[in-house]
Design a protein around this motif. Structure first.
Motif, mmCIF file in Angstrom:
data_model
loop_
_atom_site.group_PDB
_atom_site.id
_atom_site.type_symbol
_atom_site.label_atom_id
_atom_site.label_comp_id
_atom_site.label_asym_id
_atom_site.label_seq_id
_atom_site.Cartn_x
_atom_site.Cartn_y
_atom_site.Cartn_z
ATOM 1 N N LYS A 103 -72.964 45.876 -10.408
ATOM 2 C CA LYS A 103 -73.622 47.187 -10.528
ATOM 3 C C LYS A 103 -74.946 47.203 -9.771
ATOM 4 O O LYS A 103 -75.299 48.180 -9.118
ATOM 5 C CB LYS A 103 -73.850 47.522 -12.007
ATOM 6 N N THR A 104 -75.681 46.100 -9.903
ATOM 7 C CA THR A 104 -76.969 46.017 -9.194
ATOM 8 C C THR A 104 -76.736 46.097 -7.687
ATOM 9 O O THR A 104 -77.464 46.786 -6.967
ATOM 10 C CB THR A 104 -77.694 44.702 -9.559
ATOM 11 N N VAL A 105 -75.712 45.379 -7.227
ATOM 12 C CA VAL A 105 -75.413 45.396 -5.789
ATOM 13 C C VAL A 105 -75.047 46.816 -5.354
ATOM 14 O O VAL A 105 -75.511 47.306 -4.310
ATOM 15 C CB VAL A 105 -74.261 44.410 -5.465
ATOM 16 N N GLN A 106 -74.209 47.465 -6.180
ATOM 17 C CA GLN A 106 -73.812 48.839 -5.833
ATOM 18 C C GLN A 106 -75.027 49.766 -5.784
ATOM 19 O O GLN A 106 -75.122 50.629 -4.910
ATOM 20 C CB GLN A 106 -72.782 49.355 -6.840
ATOM 21 N N SER A 107 -75.943 49.553 -6.741
ATOM 22 C CA SER A 107 -77.167 50.378 -6.753
ATOM 23 C C SER A 107 -78.002 50.122 -5.508
ATOM 24 O O SER A 107 -78.485 51.051 -4.866
ATOM 25 C CB SER A 107 -78.024 50.071 -7.979
ATOM 26 N N ARG A 108 -78.138 48.839 -5.158
ATOM 27 C CA ARG A 108 -78.922 48.497 -3.961
ATOM 28 C C ARG A 108 -78.311 49.154 -2.729
ATOM 29 O O ARG A 108 -79.009 49.647 -1.857
ATOM 30 C CB ARG A 108 -78.963 46.968 -3.775
ATOM 31 N N TYR A 109 -77.006 49.113 -2.680
ATOM 32 C CA TYR A 109 -76.293 49.699 -1.547
ATOM 33 C C TYR A 109 -76.548 51.209 -1.475
ATOM 34 O O TYR A 109 -76.887 51.770 -0.440
ATOM 35 C CB TYR A 109 -74.796 49.401 -1.706
ATOM 36 N N ARG A 110 -76.407 51.853 -2.647
ATOM 37 C CA ARG A 110 -76.567 53.313 -2.712
ATOM 38 C C ARG A 110 -78.000 53.725 -2.358
ATOM 39 O O ARG A 110 -78.226 54.606 -1.552
ATOM 40 C CB ARG A 110 -76.196 53.795 -4.110
ATOM 41 N N TYR A 111 -78.971 53.017 -2.994
ATOM 42 C CA TYR A 111 -80.375 53.361 -2.727
ATOM 43 C C TYR A 111 -80.711 53.141 -1.263
ATOM 44 O O TYR A 111 -81.419 53.930 -0.634
ATOM 45 C CB TYR A 111 -81.317 52.509 -3.598
ATOM 46 N N GLY A 112 -80.193 52.027 -0.716
ATOM 47 C CA GLY A 112 -80.447 51.716 0.697
ATOM 48 C C GLY A 112 -79.949 52.834 1.588
ATOM 49 O O GLY A 112 -80.674 53.305 2.486
ATOM 50 N N LEU A 113 -78.714 53.270 1.328
ATOM 51 C CA LEU A 113 -78.137 54.342 2.150
ATOM 52 C C LEU A 113 -78.952 55.627 2.030
ATOM 53 O O LEU A 113 -79.223 56.312 3.023
ATOM 54 C CB LEU A 113 -76.694 54.631 1.721
ATOM 55 N N GLU A 114 -79.334 55.931 0.772
ATOM 56 C CA GLU A 114 -80.104 57.175 0.556
ATOM 57 C C GLU A 114 -81.425 57.149 1.315
ATOM 58 O O GLU A 114 -81.824 58.125 1.944
ATOM 59 C CB GLU A 114 -80.364 57.371 -0.940
ATOM 60 N N LYS A 115 -82.082 55.988 1.261
ATOM 61 C CA LYS A 115 -83.363 55.880 1.961
ATOM 62 C C LYS A 115 -83.191 56.037 3.470
ATOM 63 O O LYS A 115 -83.989 56.701 4.124
ATOM 64 C CB LYS A 115 -84.019 54.524 1.655
ATOM 65 N N LEU A 116 -82.139 55.425 3.985
ATOM 66 C CA LEU A 116 -81.891 55.534 5.431
ATOM 67 C C LEU A 116 -81.597 56.981 5.800
ATOM 68 O O LEU A 116 -82.092 57.494 6.809
ATOM 69 C CB LEU A 116 -80.704 54.654 5.842
ATOM 70 N N ARG A 117 -80.784 57.613 4.951
ATOM 71 C CA ARG A 117 -80.408 59.006 5.216
ATOM 72 C C ARG A 117 -81.663 59.886 5.238
ATOM 73 O O ARG A 117 -81.867 60.673 6.145
ATOM 74 C CB ARG A 117 -79.444 59.474 4.126
ATOM 75 N N SER A 118 -82.518 59.702 4.216
ATOM 76 C CA SER A 118 -83.694 60.565 4.171
ATOM 77 C C SER A 118 -84.672 60.217 5.293
ATOM 78 O O SER A 118 -85.330 61.100 5.842
ATOM 79 C CB SER A 118 -84.367 60.519 2.803
#
Lengths: 396, 191
Positions: free
Chosen positions: B158-173
């Motif tokens: 779950k932590t890895v999935q969160s890191r992945y999601r947050y990372g993508l969101e930050k890149l997108r923004s």
């Protein structure tokens, strides 16, 4: 790059190509490290630690105690629950230096009879298969060389295969490898079931295109049976039984030296040069050998010699009037044709339907396959013409 | 895997050619992986070299249980993480000595990227916390599954999935922000 493009795809495009000079530098440095390691290996003699330990009675006792503890811990773990029993078997498969078992493969194809084989495997890549009627195949995958021995005819074929496609569906070594690298956790515990009078515990695990069901005797923790179903080949299944691990298998069993007095046909095929035309030539050749100009009844290379022998007995082949040179060239042609098919990957969905089809029958499809990257299939008909056919128009 | 097993066997028997084949097969992807993790081409080359040297030094004890590429990629990830930790420690020490923060260093890798948008993405990627960048790069460039990454990072999936999601969101923004700024500049120019 459009704005709608997925950010993940954009990240994948972030490739930093390194120049050849950098690669050469790294490679040189690593090779130097290898040289240094080799020098150290030859320059010094490693102390025989084991001998030193075993000479000292106190250390010897300590080592013995440690081994007992380890063994006991291992046994307790294995007998703890079903999952550990399965994990123990996976470990046994992975660590086996030698392995023997029986294989029964059934296919839904009528022309391809059930195949029974005795398999022997020895590290690092030696395979010996024996059919029920004595046809022997020995392959040394470390050298990509092999020998097929056909005792009833006192003949053998040496073969060397270069650039062979490593497809588990076609390669016996990879089937062994697949078995030896099963995941350490089963996807599903099936519980107990009586098979051949024994109550066995089942575990199901999917790997690549194979669904393996592993049956273990809970009384002895021994692997009893493995059943494999192939997702790419519905209706085909393989059952492996009579497993034995780490039994002494003499190197002579895997020798590529042919028995004395056997006649030899040596062939070589570079798989990278094999083409559809090799297959067509093979089909054409075969149809000239049979009295009724039919094509081979099967494409299973293990079954073919047996069936051929049966056809000879039944007088289905013509007299033949070929020179020694022609004979050798025909053997090579036959080998290349079969090799073309065996090196096709599973995704090609190849199918052979040439049994009882006569040469010249332009309406009868004999063989079809999908070349890599193609949307359509190549279909070879009885008159040996080839057409590109859409998947929905393939013969049933 | 079969081919790798044979190459390893030949290499263990002393074949340099077998090692060269292994190197040629994987070095490009490993360099790319290391470069994306470290954002430093020279350091990436060092890491790849170190990984291969360790690999050849321990070849006698090495036993392939999964894919060779996966094994080497894991080694790259571990070494890159060690390097980043060391670099962070050195950076903090330098800041403590000078009493000010180290100015952002231009990523030397970015000169190798032609596309402007990819250049921005590369920059944004280096701005991410290392765990998030590592998760994104290992998954997208190393082909690793979240489960493998979780094992490597010693955290839950779950932590890895969160890191992945947050990372993508930050890149997108980060990319959207850049686009907005550009659009505003364009509008001003047109006016």
């Amino acid at each position: 790059m459009g704005p709608a493009e997925n950010i993940e795809n954009k990240i994948k495009k972030l490739r930093y190509e390194t120049n050849a000079e950098a690669h050469r530098k790294i490679l040189d440095n690593v090779i130097q490290a290898i040289d240094k390691r080799e020098e150290q290996k030859t320059g010094t003699t490693a102390p025989d630690i084991w001998r030193t330990i075993m000479k000292n009675p106190i250390i010897k006792l300590a080592v013995a105690a440690a081994i007992i503890i380890l063994v006991y811990a291992g046994i307790s773990q294995i007998s703890g629950n079903g999952a550990n029993v399965y994990a123990g078997i996976v470990e046994q498969l992975a660590n086996a230096r030698t392995m023997t078992y029986s294989i029964l493969t059934r296919t839904p194809v009528e022309s391809m009879p059930t195949l029974r084989l005795e398999m022997a495997f020895k590290e690092p890549g030696h395979i010996r298969t024996t059919t029920a009627d004595g046809y022997i195949n020995i392959i040394d995958w470390t050298q990509n060389r092999g020998i097929s021995i056909w005792p009833p005819e006192r003949q053998y074929i040496d073969f060397e295969s270069i650039n062979t496609e490593h497809d588990p569906a076609k390669n016996s070594f990879l089937v062994v490898e697949e078995l030896r690298t099963l995941p350490s956790r089963a996807d599903e515990v099936l519980g107990e079931k009586e098979i051949d009078g024994r109550v066995l515990q089942g575990f199901r695990v999917a790997k690549n295109d194979m669904v393996n069901t592993v049956w273990i005797d809970p009384q002895t923790d021994q692997l009893v049976r493995v059943e494999i179903k192939y997702t790419n080949a519905p209706g085909m299944n393989t059952i492996m039984t009579d497993f034995q691990f780490d039994v002494e298998l003499d190197d002579s069993l895997f020798s590529l030296t042919p028995p004395a007095d056997y006649t030899r046909m040596e062939v070589q095929a570079d798989a990278s040069t094999l083409t559809e035309q090799d297959l067509i030539e093979y089909l054409r050749m075969w149809s000239t050998w049979t009295k009724d100009t039919t094509f081979p009844p099967t494409f299973n290379p293990l079954e073919l010699p047996k069936i051929t022998a049966e056809m000879i007995k039944q007088g289905k082949f013509g007299e033949g009037d070929t020179s020694e040179q022609d004979h050798s060239s025909e053997a090579m042609g036959m080998y290349r044709g079969i090799m073309f098919v065996t090196q096709l990957p599973a995704e090609s969905n190849w199918r052979y339907a040439g049994e009882n089809v006569q040469f010249g029958d332009a309406a009868a499809p004999v063989f079809w396959y999908k070349p890599a990257g193609s949307r359509t299939y190549r279909v070879i008909y009885g008159d040996l013409t080839v057409k590109d056919v859409a998947p929905e128009n393939l013969p049933e | 895997m079969f081919e790798d097993k044979i190459l390893l066997w030949k290499f263990k028997c002393g074949s340099r050619d077998a090692f060269r084949l292994i190197y040629d097969k994987y070095a490009g992807d490993l360099l790319n992986l290391a470069a994306n993790l470290l954002a430093d081409k020279n350091q990436a080359e060092d890491v790849v070299q170190d990984v291969f040297i360790s690999f050849v030094e321990s070849i006698e004890k090495f036993r392939l249980t999964g894919s060779l590429k996966g094994y080497l990629a894991t080694c790259i990830a571990n070494r890159s993480r060690d390097y980043m930790r060391k670099k962070k420690r050195e950076q903090i020490a330098a800041e403590n000595r000078s009493g000010r923060t180290t100015p952002g260093v231009k990523n030397p890798l970015q000169s190798a990227i032609n596309s402007e948008e990819l250049l921005k993405l590369s920059h944004a990627l280096t701005e991410l916390p290392y765990e998030q960048r590592e998760t994104l790069v290992l998954h997208l460039h190393g082909g690793m599954r979240f489960r493998q990454i979780a094992g490597m990072q010693n955290v839950s999936i779950k932590t890895v999935q969160s890191r992945y999601r947050y990372g993508l969101e930050k890149l997108r923004s980060a990319l959207n922000g850049e686009v907005k700024k550009w659009d505003q500049r364009k509008i001003l120019k047109i006016r």
